[in-house]
Design an enzyme around this catalytic site. Sequence first.
Site, PDB file in Angstrom:
ATOM      1  N   ASN A  42      -5.806   5.850  11.198  1.00 61.62           N
ATOM      2  CA  ASN A  42      -7.088   5.960  11.987  1.00 61.62           C
ATOM      3  C   ASN A  42      -7.375   4.770  12.757  1.00 61.62           C
ATOM      4  O   ASN A  42      -7.998   5.065  13.856  1.00 61.62           O
ATOM      5  CB  ASN A  42      -7.965   6.161  10.794  1.00 61.62           C
ATOM      6  N   ALA A  88      -5.861   2.415   8.038  1.00 60.18           N
ATOM      7  CA  ALA A  88      -4.540   2.756   8.354  1.00 60.18           C
ATOM      8  C   ALA A  88      -4.261   3.216   9.753  1.00 60.18           C
ATOM      9  O   ALA A  88      -4.631   2.759  10.660  1.00 60.18           O
ATOM     10  CB  ALA A  88      -3.799   3.474   7.051  1.00 60.18           C
ATOM     11  N   ALA A 135      -4.713  10.376  21.946  1.00 57.23           N
ATOM     12  CA  ALA A 135      -4.363  10.650  23.329  1.00 57.23           C
ATOM     13  C   ALA A 135      -4.861  11.918  23.586  1.00 57.23           C
ATOM     14  O   ALA A 135      -3.698  12.863  24.158  1.00 57.23           O
ATOM     15  CB  ALA A 135      -2.965  10.280  23.611  1.00 57.23           C
ATOM     16  N   ASP A 154       0.683  -1.198   0.092  1.00 58.99           N
ATOM     17  CA  ASP A 154       0.000   0.042  -0.021  1.00 58.99           C
ATOM     18  C   ASP A 154       0.871   1.080  -0.213  1.00 58.99           C
ATOM     19  O   ASP A 154       0.604   2.325  -0.844  1.00 58.99           O
ATOM     20  CB  ASP A 154      -0.872  -0.187   1.250  1.00 58.99           C
ATOM     21  N   ASN A 162      -4.566   8.846   2.402  1.00 56.41           N
ATOM     22  CA  ASN A 162      -4.889   8.074   3.591  1.00 56.41           C
ATOM     23  C   ASN A 162      -5.200   9.189   4.596  1.00 56.41           C
ATOM     24  O   ASN A 162      -6.126   9.041   5.054  1.00 56.41           O
ATOM     25  CB  ASN A 162      -3.598   7.311   4.230  1.00 56.41           C
ATOM     26  N   ASP A 186      -1.970  14.315  22.175  1.00 58.98           N
ATOM     27  CA  ASP A 186      -0.707  14.261  21.438  1.00 58.98           C
ATOM     28  C   ASP A 186      -1.243  14.764  19.756  1.00 58.98           C
ATOM     29  O   ASP A 186      -0.221  15.535  19.274  1.00 58.98           O
ATOM     30  CB  ASP A 186      -0.411  12.593  21.167  1.00 58.98           C
TER      31      ASP A 186
HETATM   32  P1  NAP Z   1       4.767   1.824   6.670  1.00 59.49           P
HETATM   33  O1  NAP Z   1       5.243   2.295   7.973  1.00 59.49           O
HETATM   34  O2  NAP Z   1       5.287   0.678   5.949  1.00 59.49           O
HETATM   35  O3  NAP Z   1       2.981   1.477   6.613  1.00 59.49           O
HETATM   36  C1  NAP Z   1       2.421   1.099   7.738  1.00 59.49           C
HETATM   37  C2  NAP Z   1       1.256  -0.038   7.389  1.00 59.49           C
HETATM   38  O4  NAP Z   1       0.398   0.610   6.955  1.00 59.49           O
HETATM   39  C3  NAP Z   1       1.898  -0.940   6.470  1.00 59.49           C
HETATM   40  O5  NAP Z   1       1.582  -2.210   6.966  1.00 59.49           O
HETATM   41  C4  NAP Z   1       1.083  -0.484   5.272  1.00 59.49           C
HETATM   42  O6  NAP Z   1       0.977  -1.540   4.366  1.00 59.49           O
HETATM   43  C5  NAP Z   1      -0.163   0.009   5.957  1.00 59.49           C
HETATM   44  N1  NAP Z   1      -0.826   0.804   5.129  1.00 59.49           N
HETATM   45  C6  NAP Z   1      -0.917   1.818   4.381  1.00 59.49           C
HETATM   46  N2  NAP Z   1      -2.062   2.300   3.910  1.00 59.49           N
HETATM   47  C7  NAP Z   1      -2.952   1.572   4.607  1.00 59.49           C
HETATM   48  C8  NAP Z   1      -4.405   1.580   4.344  1.00 59.49           C
HETATM   49  N3  NAP Z   1      -5.129   2.337   3.671  1.00 59.49           N
HETATM   50  N4  NAP Z   1      -5.149   0.524   5.213  1.00 59.49           N
HETATM   51  C9  NAP Z   1      -4.382  -0.490   5.668  1.00 59.49           C
HETATM   52  N5  NAP Z   1      -3.132  -0.602   5.758  1.00 59.49           N
HETATM   53  C10 NAP Z   1      -2.528   0.495   5.123  1.00 59.49           C
HETATM   54  O7  NAP Z   1       4.579   3.222   5.717  1.00 59.49           O
HETATM   55  P2  NAP Z   1       3.966   3.241   4.362  1.00 59.49           P
HETATM   56  O8  NAP Z   1       3.730   2.262   3.665  1.00 59.49           O
HETATM   57  O9  NAP Z   1       4.599   4.451   3.621  1.00 59.49           O
HETATM   58  O10 NAP Z   1       2.481   3.929   4.734  1.00 59.49           O
HETATM   59  C11 NAP Z   1       2.165   5.033   5.160  1.00 59.49           C
HETATM   60  C12 NAP Z   1       0.847   4.894   6.262  1.00 59.49           C
HETATM   61  O11 NAP Z   1       1.264   4.043   7.144  1.00 59.49           O
HETATM   62  C13 NAP Z   1       0.414   6.355   6.694  1.00 59.49           C
HETATM   63  O12 NAP Z   1      -0.550   6.639   5.875  1.00 59.49           O
HETATM   64  C14 NAP Z   1      -0.472   5.683   7.709  1.00 59.49           C
HETATM   65  O13 NAP Z   1      -1.678   5.353   7.680  1.00 59.49           O
HETATM   66  C15 NAP Z   1       0.240   4.282   8.221  1.00 59.49           C
HETATM   67  N6  NAP Z   1       0.924   4.451   9.604  1.00 59.49           N
HETATM   68  C16 NAP Z   1       0.408   3.532  10.341  1.00 59.49           C
HETATM   69  C17 NAP Z   1       0.759   3.932  11.708  1.00 59.49           C
HETATM   70  C18 NAP Z   1       0.119   3.017  12.912  1.00 59.49           C
HETATM   71  O14 NAP Z   1      -0.964   2.541  12.563  1.00 59.49           O
HETATM   72  N7  NAP Z   1       0.468   3.307  14.098  1.00 59.49           N
HETATM   73  C19 NAP Z   1       2.108   4.614  12.069  1.00 59.49           C
HETATM   74  C20 NAP Z   1       2.617   5.216  10.994  1.00 59.49           C
HETATM   75  C21 NAP Z   1       2.262   5.078   9.609  1.00 59.49           C
HETATM   76  P3  NAP Z   1       2.066  -1.955   3.243  1.00 59.49           P
HETATM   77  O15 NAP Z   1       3.000  -2.817   4.323  1.00 59.49           O
HETATM   78  O16 NAP Z   1       1.296  -2.885   2.304  1.00 59.49           O
HETATM   79  O17 NAP Z   1       2.762  -0.755   2.777  1.00 59.49           O
END
Ligand code: NAP
Length: 263
Positions: free
Chosen positions: A164, A162, A185, A45, A122, A150
């Site tokens: 959210n 993601a 938080a 993604d 996202n 936070d």
């Molecule tokens: P990453 O750190 O590799 O992504 C974190 C995870 O989020 C990966 O498993 C990614 O899937 C997944 N992801 C991305 N978009 C998603 C969606 N629409 N629905 C469900 N899972 C999703 O960073 P990245 O690949 O560049 O992605 C950036 C996104 O990561 C940000 O937009 C944010 O939403 C998310 N993120 C989440 C957290 C958290 O949940 N605590 C923290 C930081 C960022 P893939 O492995 O397939 O890339």
Amino acid sequence: MRIAVFASDTDHSQLKKRELEKLIIEKGLTLDNQTPETVITIGGDGTLLSAFHRFVHRLDRIRFIGIHTGHLGFYTDWRDFELEELVDSLLEIVSHSVSYPLLEIKVTYCDDQEPKHFLALNECVIRRVTGTMRADVYIKDELFEQFRGDGLSVSTPTGSTAYNKSVGGAVLHPSVNALQLAEIASINNRVYRTLGSPLVIGQEEWIAIAVNELGQHMLSIDHLVMAEENVEKISYRVAQERIHFGGYRHNHFWTRVKDAFIK
Ligand code: NAP
Ligand code: MN
């Protein structure tokens, strides 16, 4: 048809990219990284997020197709062993396109910096770098709540699974043309009181977060993180622009949610 192939950095994705480009040329289609009509991503993604930002200036002319090399993704619905089938049915895939809502973001500053505009696929998250963030949250220009905590996340329906979701937001079906505000938080006591649950607004409404102190804020828009000085306000609404995906496979949203989080 002009096609760009956009792959993550792993050796495997790069190998699949070369295979796919070879097939595309063999079928008499054109590779074009500058003005493509179809963008095929190979990776996860995150790879699709990168491709989205690379081509964000011409979204109305592009159909995205995601191939996943690892686990099933939310934006990637083809497997990397299906390249031949994908290329053979490319015309049909792009003629069956679906589109999803995007988040429009406007950042204004309290110094003389020009406002900045972004689109997110996202979400957009604002946090303060040092200490808790204090901000007034407005809905349709009316003060709704005073936040301390936070940070705050505003996400699209497809982004709802993601970041959210990790902060307790609801999962929204992408046919809903809306945005979701979720707290990170929040401090809730006799002085600070917020709703304490995520909220969803429709396309006729907008949200603004007016920050109450100077200093640095971290602004993340999808995978891009920026340190911003002197932010005054961030406004969010459902964008006019949408992202278009090629193909009928993109329909089974709840199956995807079940596969990713339950089974
Ligand atoms: P990453 O750190 O590799 O992504 C974190 C995870 O989020 C990966 O498993 C990614 O899937 C997944 N992801 C991305 N978009 C998603 C969606 N629409 N629905 C469900 N899972 C999703 O960073 P990245 O690949 O560049 O992605 C950036 C996104 O990561 C940000 O937009 C944010 O939403 C998310 N993120 C989440 C957290 C958290 O949940 N605590 C923290 C930081 C960022 P893939 O492995 O397939 O890339
Ligand atoms: Mn990733």
